[in-house]
Design a protein around this motif. Structure first.
Motif, short mmCIF file in Angstrom:
data_model
loop_
_atom_site.label_atom_id
_atom_site.label_comp_id
_atom_site.label_asym_id
_atom_site.label_seq_id
_atom_site.Cartn_x
_atom_site.Cartn_y
_atom_site.Cartn_z
N ASN A 228 26.71 23.37 -38.87
CA ASN A 228 25.54 23.23 -39.75
C ASN A 228 25.23 21.78 -40.10
O ASN A 228 24.43 21.51 -40.98
CB ASN A 228 25.71 24.06 -41.02
N THR A 229 25.88 20.83 -39.38
CA THR A 229 25.56 19.41 -39.54
C THR A 229 25.46 18.76 -38.17
O THR A 229 26.01 19.27 -37.17
CB THR A 229 26.64 18.67 -40.34
N ILE B 83 24.09 27.29 -34.17
CA ILE B 83 23.57 26.48 -35.28
C ILE B 83 23.14 27.42 -36.39
O ILE B 83 22.30 28.31 -36.18
CB ILE B 83 22.40 25.61 -34.80
N SER B 84 23.71 27.23 -37.57
CA SER B 84 23.46 28.15 -38.68
C SER B 84 22.52 27.59 -39.74
O SER B 84 22.07 28.32 -40.62
CB SER B 84 24.78 28.55 -39.34
N ARG B 85 22.23 26.29 -39.70
CA ARG B 85 21.36 25.66 -40.68
C ARG B 85 20.44 24.65 -39.98
O ARG B 85 20.76 24.15 -38.89
CB ARG B 85 22.18 24.93 -41.75
N SER B 86 19.34 24.32 -40.61
CA SER B 86 18.45 23.29 -40.08
C SER B 86 19.14 21.93 -40.11
O SER B 86 19.84 21.60 -41.08
CB SER B 86 17.16 23.24 -40.90
N ILE B 87 18.93 21.14 -39.04
CA ILE B 87 19.64 19.88 -38.87
C ILE B 87 18.66 18.80 -38.43
O ILE B 87 17.82 19.02 -37.54
CB ILE B 87 20.76 20.02 -37.80
N THR C 73 30.47 27.54 -34.76
CA THR C 73 29.28 27.52 -35.60
C THR C 73 29.22 26.19 -36.34
O THR C 73 30.21 25.75 -36.93
CB THR C 73 29.29 28.68 -36.61
N GLN D 129 19.03 32.60 -40.65
CA GLN D 129 19.56 32.34 -41.98
C GLN D 129 19.34 33.58 -42.86
O GLN D 129 18.86 34.61 -42.40
CB GLN D 129 18.88 31.09 -42.54
N PRO E 293 16.98 28.39 -37.66
CA PRO E 293 17.14 26.98 -38.02
C PRO E 293 16.14 26.09 -37.29
O PRO E 293 15.70 26.40 -36.18
CB PRO E 293 18.58 26.66 -37.59
N GLN F 252 21.28 30.79 -35.26
CA GLN F 252 21.64 32.00 -36.01
C GLN F 252 20.65 32.16 -37.18
O GLN F 252 20.46 31.23 -37.96
CB GLN F 252 23.06 31.87 -36.55
#
Length: 421
Positions: free
Chosen positions: A4-5, A22-26, A2, A45, A51, A43
């Motif tokens: 997030n960057t 991917i757990s966060r917007s990048i 997982t 949020q 994301p 994934q």
């Protein structure tokens, strides 16, 4: 794994991770290429939102072989590719694209050296894209076809080359905010050579605009375009399909289709757009909603080449000068219109095989070489423009058994109901 960057995403790919979540917007600094067998998944949020993977000045996600991209929002500049293939090898395996909201083109183009690829698409929404500038363009009938927001194109001339396609729940563009170019573009190499087999193409709403300047006769686009070398078992358009520009066909076939069903309106707003134009081989074609065209020379249904065994419409209505309701230039089987065939225009310029010619807005026109087994119009045949014939059969044309359950009328000045040459 997982991430997030962007750095973690790149590290995961370089370290050989096969399943990356991917757990966060990048914000991505450059395109990412998924090696063979790597799967990318978003994934939700904490608030349920998927994301957003953003690319500032580049294409987005490159796939190699046996890759999947799922559950993501993807944002690239509209004139770039959000998803694209990168590898030339004999078997690309299966690409799966599922539950994606996309800005930018989704493009799979197979070239010399690729003999096999399988593409599965489910719940793909391309809300904006500009595909007009790509040079890989099919050519026939005096025109080039611009690529689409979704482009699947087998340009390997080897007759053993096969791309398999299955598409469900596809949406493209927004009402009055269409994508630029075709909406759906699926093609093989040509009449001879590499093939593309479509087991199912199921769409929701499609909105497209080729943005072709008025007077340019050798470029066209389509809302849903099945090109040469492509064969579809089943096509279903469950949402409206609307085109807005010059030479923008709504539904177009150069290849072959077994069964095509449209359950929502078919609308063309631009000049020389045709509601349904067929150069290919279609077995069954059914429109269970109104077909309307508004532009200059924008016809309802044109049978230019090839044939159709059984074709039916709810109704056909055109509003522009030169906008023929039904024009048949080749032999077809059974044609049924459950409502009316109506034209409102007079004489105007219309694009015919890459050349603009003046046409009256006939309601039903059987050209030299055009023929049908039987034609049934359950409503009326009506024209309202001046200098128009409502029903015309040219010398060498044969309507077969024609049944009109309503009336044939011509309301314009110097217009006539029927003419047989």
């Amino acid at each position: 794994m997982t991430v997030n960057t962007f750095d973690d995403l790149v590290s995961g790919i370089q370290n050989g991770e096969k399943d990356i979540t991917i757990s966060r917007s990048i914000l991505c600094n450059y395109s990412i290429i998924l090696p063979k067998g790597v799967n990318l998944n978003g994934q939700p949020q904490e608030n349920g939102e998927l994301p957003l993977l953003s690319f500032q000045h580049s294409d987005g996600i490159g796939v190699s072989a046996n890759n999947s991209v799922k559950n993501l929002n993807i944002d690239v500049p509209t004139h770039h590719k959000a998803i694209f293939n990168t590898t030339v090898q004999q078997d690309l395996g299966t690409f799966t694209f599922e539950n994606l909201l996309v800005k930018g083109q989704v493009s799979i183009i197979t070239r010399v050296g690729v003999e096999k690829a399988n593409i599965i698409i489910n719940n793909l929404d391309i809300h904006s894209a500009d595909a007009r500038h790509y040079l890989e363009q099919p050519q026939k009938y005096g025109v080039n076809v611009l690529q689409g927001a979704l482009t699947i194109y087998n340009i390997n001339p080897n007759v053993d080359s096969l791309v398999s396609v299955a598409v469900s729940n596809l949406s493209i563009g927004r009402k009055n905010a269409p994508v630029s170019g075709c909406g759906v573009f699926i093609s093989g190499f040509g009449d001879q050579g590499g093939r593309t087999e479509i087991s199912k193409l199921h769409t929701k709403a499609i909105y497209s605009n080729g943005k072709i300047p008025l007077g340019v006769a050798d470029y066209i686009t389509g809302g849903v375009f099945i090109l040469y070398g492509a064969h579809a078992n089943e096509v279903i358009t469950d949402g409206e399909v609307i085109t807005y520009g010059v030479n923008d066909m709504v539904l177009d076939v150069w290849g072959s289709v077994d069964d095509w069903t449209s359950n929502a309106p078919i609308i063309s707003y631009g000049p020389s757009g045709v509601g349904f134009v067929n150069f290919g081989m279609v077995k069954n074609f059914t429109v269970n909603a109104p077909l309307q065209t508004y532009g200059l020379g924008a016809r309802g249904y044109n049978q230019y080449d090839g044939t159709v065994d059984n074709i039916s419409f709810q109704s056909i209505e055109t509003f522009g000068d030169g906008s023929v309701g039904i024009q048949i230039s080749k032999k077809i089987g059974t044609l049924t219109v459950n409502g009316d065939v109506t034209t409102h225009g007079s004489i105007g310029a219309s694009l015919v095989k890459g050349v603009y010619i003046d046409l009256p807005a006939y309601a039903l026109s059987i050209k030299n070489g055009g023929a049908a087994t039987n034609i049934t119009i359950k409503g009326n045949i009506a024209t309202y423009g001046d200098h128009v014939t409502s029903y015309i059969v040219e010398q060498g044309g044969n309507p077969g058994l024609l049944t009109v359950e309503g009336k044939i009328t011509a309301s314009g000045q110097n217009s006539q109901i029927e003419k047989t040459e």
